[in-house]
Write an enzyme that holds these catalytic residues in place. Structure first.
Site, mmCIF file in Angstrom:
data_model
loop_
_atom_site.group_PDB
_atom_site.id
_atom_site.type_symbol
_atom_site.label_atom_id
_atom_site.label_comp_id
_atom_site.label_asym_id
_atom_site.label_seq_id
_atom_site.Cartn_x
_atom_site.Cartn_y
_atom_site.Cartn_z
ATOM 1 N N CYS A 96 0.815 -1.218 0.000
ATOM 2 C CA CYS A 96 0.000 0.000 0.000
ATOM 3 C C CYS A 96 0.845 1.264 0.000
ATOM 4 C CB CYS A 96 -0.964 -0.008 1.176
ATOM 5 S SG CYS A 96 -2.080 -1.413 1.119
ATOM 6 N N HIS A 237 -3.334 7.062 1.840
ATOM 7 C CA HIS A 237 -3.723 5.738 1.369
ATOM 8 C C HIS A 237 -5.110 5.443 1.935
ATOM 9 C CE1 HIS A 237 -4.101 1.596 0.642
ATOM 10 N NE2 HIS A 237 -3.840 1.213 1.881
ATOM 11 N N ASN A 267 -10.048 -0.380 -0.578
ATOM 12 C CA ASN A 267 -8.591 -0.243 -0.542
ATOM 13 C C ASN A 267 -8.027 -0.818 -1.841
ATOM 14 O OD1 ASN A 267 -5.846 -0.650 -0.140
ATOM 15 N ND2 ASN A 267 -6.056 -1.426 1.952
HETATM 16 O O1 UT7 Z 1 -3.740 -1.569 3.777
HETATM 17 C C1 UT7 Z 1 -3.312 -2.744 4.418
HETATM 18 C C2 UT7 Z 1 -4.423 -3.746 4.546
HETATM 19 N N1 UT7 Z 1 -5.524 -3.182 5.281
HETATM 20 C C3 UT7 Z 1 -5.839 -3.602 6.514
HETATM 21 O O2 UT7 Z 1 -5.224 -4.455 7.076
HETATM 22 C C4 UT7 Z 1 -7.027 -2.960 7.160
HETATM 23 C C5 UT7 Z 1 -6.758 -2.559 8.573
HETATM 24 N N2 UT7 Z 1 -7.756 -3.098 9.500
HETATM 25 C C6 UT7 Z 1 -9.046 -2.764 9.438
HETATM 26 O O3 UT7 Z 1 -9.472 -1.959 8.618
HETATM 27 C C7 UT7 Z 1 -9.971 -3.366 10.471
HETATM 28 O O4 UT7 Z 1 -9.198 -4.026 11.459
HETATM 29 C C8 UT7 Z 1 -10.984 -4.369 9.837
HETATM 30 C C9 UT7 Z 1 -12.021 -3.601 9.014
HETATM 31 C C10 UT7 Z 1 -10.288 -5.406 8.979
HETATM 32 C C11 UT7 Z 1 -11.759 -5.090 10.950
HETATM 33 O O5 UT7 Z 1 -12.402 -4.142 11.812
HETATM 34 P P1 UT7 Z 1 -12.242 -4.234 13.383
HETATM 35 O O6 UT7 Z 1 -13.025 -3.156 13.973
HETATM 36 O O7 UT7 Z 1 -10.767 -4.289 13.675
HETATM 37 O O8 UT7 Z 1 -12.960 -5.612 13.699
HETATM 38 P P2 UT7 Z 1 -12.367 -6.932 14.385
HETATM 39 O O9 UT7 Z 1 -11.450 -7.644 13.449
HETATM 40 O O10 UT7 Z 1 -11.861 -6.582 15.756
HETATM 41 O O11 UT7 Z 1 -13.680 -7.793 14.525
HETATM 42 C C12 UT7 Z 1 -14.788 -7.387 15.382
HETATM 43 C C13 UT7 Z 1 -15.923 -8.379 15.216
HETATM 44 C C14 UT7 Z 1 -15.486 -9.834 15.354
HETATM 45 O O12 UT7 Z 1 -16.532 -10.545 15.984
HETATM 46 P P3 UT7 Z 1 -16.466 -10.881 17.558
HETATM 47 O O13 UT7 Z 1 -15.216 -11.700 17.711
HETATM 48 O O14 UT7 Z 1 -16.398 -9.555 18.253
HETATM 49 O O15 UT7 Z 1 -17.738 -11.636 17.788
HETATM 50 C C15 UT7 Z 1 -15.364 -10.304 13.931
HETATM 51 O O16 UT7 Z 1 -15.544 -11.700 13.800
HETATM 52 O O17 UT7 Z 1 -16.487 -8.267 13.890
HETATM 53 C C16 UT7 Z 1 -16.485 -9.553 13.263
HETATM 54 N N3 UT7 Z 1 -16.273 -9.351 11.831
HETATM 55 C C17 UT7 Z 1 -17.282 -9.126 10.967
HETATM 56 N N4 UT7 Z 1 -18.607 -9.033 11.137
HETATM 57 C C18 UT7 Z 1 -19.364 -8.764 10.023
HETATM 58 C C19 UT7 Z 1 -15.093 -9.333 11.158
HETATM 59 N N5 UT7 Z 1 -15.312 -9.093 9.860
HETATM 60 C C20 UT7 Z 1 -16.664 -8.951 9.707
HETATM 61 C C21 UT7 Z 1 -17.493 -8.697 8.609
HETATM 62 N N6 UT7 Z 1 -18.835 -8.594 8.806
HETATM 63 N N7 UT7 Z 1 -16.996 -8.509 7.356
#
Ligand code: UT7
Length: 310
Positions: A96, A237, A267
């Site tokens: 990225c 980005h 992204n």
């Molecule tokens: O540019 C480099 C690549 N980009 C990235 O790596 C992106 C950076 N990270 C992010 O943007 C965020 O971390 C994400 C959007 C990927 C995830 O958001 P988050 O607020 O960090 O969520 P989380 O991973 O902590 O998950 C929270 C909850 C989990 O459920 P529990 O364990 O709380 O019951 C996940 O299983 O949300 C759940 N979850 C979803 N629910 C509905 C994870 N993905 C999804 C989904 N839809 N797509």
């Protein structure tokens, strides 16, 4: 591809995706499109905008982590299709941060006097390496391309003014596409396991991105004596609306100082900054003499910034 379409593939929904990322839809390349076709189109448009002919270009750099093929470089294909005869071309892989790395590289060639005009393209078809069974990553990514032409200027204090580049391979497993590759060559077992897609530790990347965003903007503003008033626009980005908002809050800058179009593209890795830059210019958000800061962070890990006076 809308969030509604994604929710037919994995257990997710529009509300969750919009709240957690700001993304509403992303572009997916058609079957007859590829990184080279998108890059060529972006290159053609950049040449037109710069009022240059293909023969004026001395070097083509394509920043990408989804190249047309393992080799030759996508840049060679693109240069040939654009009609840049016998010119230099290579790909640059910094995930990225790819566009910012390519901008530095192109500017260094121009500054050294070796080349007069460098075409810098960021292009990706991330949909080809996305696991559409993994809801933690497939909601994030889209395909696209954007491009700029860097040219020699005689005007003092204009153009590429300053920038920093960094990398740290220690936490490389936070975002990676391990297989296939030299360590895990492609074979029937790998294909059968369905393990040939990018892997992401979203939370880890999230924390890293917020911290680096803030550091890199502070660094750019300090080095170039920019204030909240004299800094016209940040083109970051497009990683996640929440990451951008949170970093802007920490910096004490108004949210609209950052140009964001993630809602429509997701992204697009190396392509995200040049796509956003193009939209910012066409929306009248950047004009001559304005100071713009590019800031990026991603797999590697890599991170970097660049300050440009338009
Ligand atoms: O540019 C480099 C690549 N980009 C990235 O790596 C992106 C950076 N990270 C992010 O943007 C965020 O971390 C994400 C959007 C990927 C995830 O958001 P988050 O607020 O960090 O969520 P989380 O991973 O902590 O998950 C929270 C909850 C989990 O459920 P529990 O364990 O709380 O019951 C996940 O299983 O949300 C759940 N979850 C979803 N629910 C509905 C994870 N993905 C999804 C989904 N839809 N797509």
């Amino acid at each position: 591809m809308t969030n509604a379409e994604l929710s037919t593939l994995v257990d997710t929904n529009d509300e969750w995706i919009v709240q957690r990322t700001g993304i509403r839809e992303r572009r997916i390349a058609a079957a007859d499109e590829s990184t080279a076709t998108l890059a060529t189109l972006a290159g053609e448009r950049a040449l037109k905008a710069a009022n240059l002919q293909p023969a004026d270009i001395d070097l083509v750099i394509v920043a990408t982590i989804t190249p047309e093929m393992a080799f030759p470089a996508t840049a060679c294909v693109v240069a040939s299709r654009l009609g840049c005869p016998n010119r230099a071309g290579f790909d640059l892989s910094a995930a990225c941060t790819g566009f910012v790395y390519a901008l530095h590289t192109g500017a260094a060639f121009v500054r050294s006097g070796q080349f007069k005009n460098v075409l810098v393209i960021g292009a990706e078809t991330l949909s080809r390496v996305t696991d559409y069974t993994d809801r933690g990553s497939c909601i994030l990514f889209g395909d696209g391309a954007g491009a700029v032409v860097l040219s020699r200027s005689t005007e003092e204090g204009r153009g590429f003014l300053y920038g920093e580049l960094h990398s740290d391979g220690g936490p490389m497993s936070d975002a990676m596409l391990l297989k296939p590759g030299s360590r895990h060559p492609i074979n029937a077992e790998l294909i059968a396991s369905g393990d040939q897609y990018m892997k992401l530790k979203g939370r880890e990347v999230y924390k890293f991105a917020v911290t680096k965003f803030e550091e890199l903007i502070r660094d750019a503003m300090k080095h170039c004596d920019l204030t909240a008033e004299s800094l016209s626009l940040i083109v970051p980005h497009q990683v996640n609306q929440r990451i951008i908002d949170s970093a802007m809050e920490k910096l004490g800058l108004p949210a609209d100082k950052a140009f964001v179009n993630i809602d429509r593209y997701g992204n697009t890795s190396s392509a995200s900054i040049p796509i956003a830059l193009d939209e910012a210019v066409h929306a009248g958000r950047l004009k001559r003499d304005d100071h713009v800061v590019f800031v990026a962070f991603g797999a590697g890990l890599t991170w970097g910034n660049a300050v440009v006076r338009m």
